[in-house]
Design a protein around this motif. Structure first.
Motif: not given
Length: 456
Positions: A372, A375-380, A382-383, A386
């Motif tokens: 988790e 995944e959170r680090r990957h999401t951050e 990506s944000l 972006s």
């Protein structure tokens, strides 16, 4: 020695075979003593006593081989068959023995030794004794490191030397009595040590293993490291030939065979649906399963599914790893040798499985948290990427771009500063009224359009 050994378990074939060997020694010793007295006092029948002593020493080597095979856990088929054949040969020769055709002219020498003349028919008994003593010596010597009692081979060698020098060569010295006493005493000490002292040592060793496993699994939060530690500690302790750990995933109803080793060969990890195999039975019933006879399985227990060498184990023991009433996996040990597991091994492996179950649960929680977090680090990331792309596009846009959140301007691109004449600091100020940029007469229309936009 006989009473002490039988007192530790008369039902064990190991104890019975040693008792038979020692009984033949006693029979030979009593017969030899009576023979000396008969010759010394010139009473009784020295020939008959000599025949009894010869029969005793001829039979001595047969139960010794039976004992050796069971002591070192060697395959029993050929030694046991040879023992039956040897008994038949001795029984056949006994007919001629008691017809006074083998033992001739027993004499007592001045030094106390007894000499006997053997006929040619008596030479049939000598190879039987030598073969069985030599076979026993080979078994003890070749397994001395695994068994851990090296003096057993020496004791049989002493018996062979005594038989050759005192029994066949007829040295004028009672060497046979000395060598037999030494040999039987050494073997008897080994049996008593194994039956009385070794169980205490084994219990101590098992407690040390349990403590080492508890310490190791408590330090590690990686499942593979936990599994490897358990394998390295459990295999030598139980002398298992095959070992595996299967983890159960309740959500997918699958078994993950994370670590599988069969006779030293590691099998690749495997996933299977919970089905009708022995491992599935342990998971579904949440209790240990011990099988020592695959030809007569307990009622309700399915047939095993083989892997690796595809051999049928002589003994199979699987215990569940439990967290409360929930099974999280199975630890299984198997042996192909004739040394079945029992209640003590089941209790010990259950204790180990309880510790490993907690470690597996903690490791799973750690893996879930680590996944988790990743995944959170990957999401951050990506944000951030972006957002960076948006800013680059917005700053280069020829149009004005505002971002309004809750009535406040939180972003304005460079074009806004150029066209509107306000700096970004002024746009972002809490007191800045975005509606001040609109003609007062157009404010109601703009607000109505904005609300329609928000409503979709």
């Amino acid at each position: 020695l006989i009473l002490t050994v039988l007192g530790t378990g008369v039902r064990r074939s190991l104890n019975r075979s040693f008792a038979a060997f020692a009984a033949m020694e006693v029979f030979w010793a009593v017969s030899s003593l009576l023979l000396r007295l008969s010759l010394w006092l010139d009473i009784g029948s020295p020939v008959l006593l000599g025949e009894l002593a010869t029969l005793g020493i001829s039979l001595m080597s047969i139960p010794l081989l039976v004992f050796a095979v069971r002591y070192v856990d060697a395959p029993r088929r050929w030694p046991d068959t040879a023992s039956l054949a040897g008994t038949g040969i001795v029984a056949f020769t006994a007919y001629f023995l008691f017809q006074h055709r083998i033992v001739l002219n027993p004499r007592l020498l001045p030094g106390g030794a007894v000499t006997l003349q053997l006929s040619r028919a008596g030479l049939l008994l000598a190879p039987v004794l030598i073969v069985f003593l030599g076979w026993s010596l080979f078994l003890f010597w070749s397994n001395r490191r695994r068994v851990g009692e090296r003096y057993f081979g020496f004791s049989v060698l002493v018996l062979i030397v005594g038989f050759v020098t005192g029994g066949i060569l007829n040295f004028p010295f009672p060497i046979l009595s000395i060598t037999n006493t030494i040999g039987v005493s050494l073997i008897g000490y080994g049996v008593i040590s194994r039956q009385l002292l070794n169980p205490l040592r084994e219990r101590e060793a098992r407690l040390r293993v349990v403590n080492r496993i508890a310490s190791a699994v408590g330090r590690s939060l990686e499942i593979d490291a936990v599994m490897e530690t358990v394998y390295q500690e459990v295999t030598p302790l139980f002398r298992s030939d095959a070992f595996f750990v299967a983890l159960y995933e309740e959500q997918t109803c699958e078994l993950e065979f994370r670590l599988q080793v069969d006779e030293g060969n590691r099998e690749p990890p495997d996933r299977r649906r919970l089905g009708s195999g022995l491992t599935s039975w342990v998971i579904q019933n949440r209790k240990p399963l011990l099988i020592n006879d695959f030809d007569h399985l307990p009622e309700g227990v399915p047939k095993p599914e083989m892997y690796g060498t595809m051999k049928t184990p002589a003994s199979w023991l699987g215990v569940p790893m439990l967290i409360g009433n929930k099974a999280v996996g199975v630890i299984c040990i198997q042996t192909y040798q004739s040394r079945p597991y029992g209640e003590e091994e089941q209790q010990l492996l259950t204790t180990i499985a309880d510790q490993v179950g907690i470690a597996v649960q903690n490791a799973r929680l750690y893996e879930t948290a680590a996944r988790e977090l990743s995944e959170r680090r990957h999401t951050e990331r990506s944000l951030r990427e972006s957002e960076e792309k948006f800013r680059n596009l917005a700053e280069q846009s020829p149009n004005m771009i505002f971002i309004n959140a809750g009535g406040r301007v939180v972003y304005a691109n460079r074009k806004c500063e150029e066209v509107m004449g306000y700096s970004r600091a002024e746009f972002y100020d809490e007191k800045f009224d975005f509606l001040s940029l609109i003609e007062p007469d157009d404010v109601p229309r703009v607000q109505a359009g904005f609300q329609r936009h928000l409503a979709g």
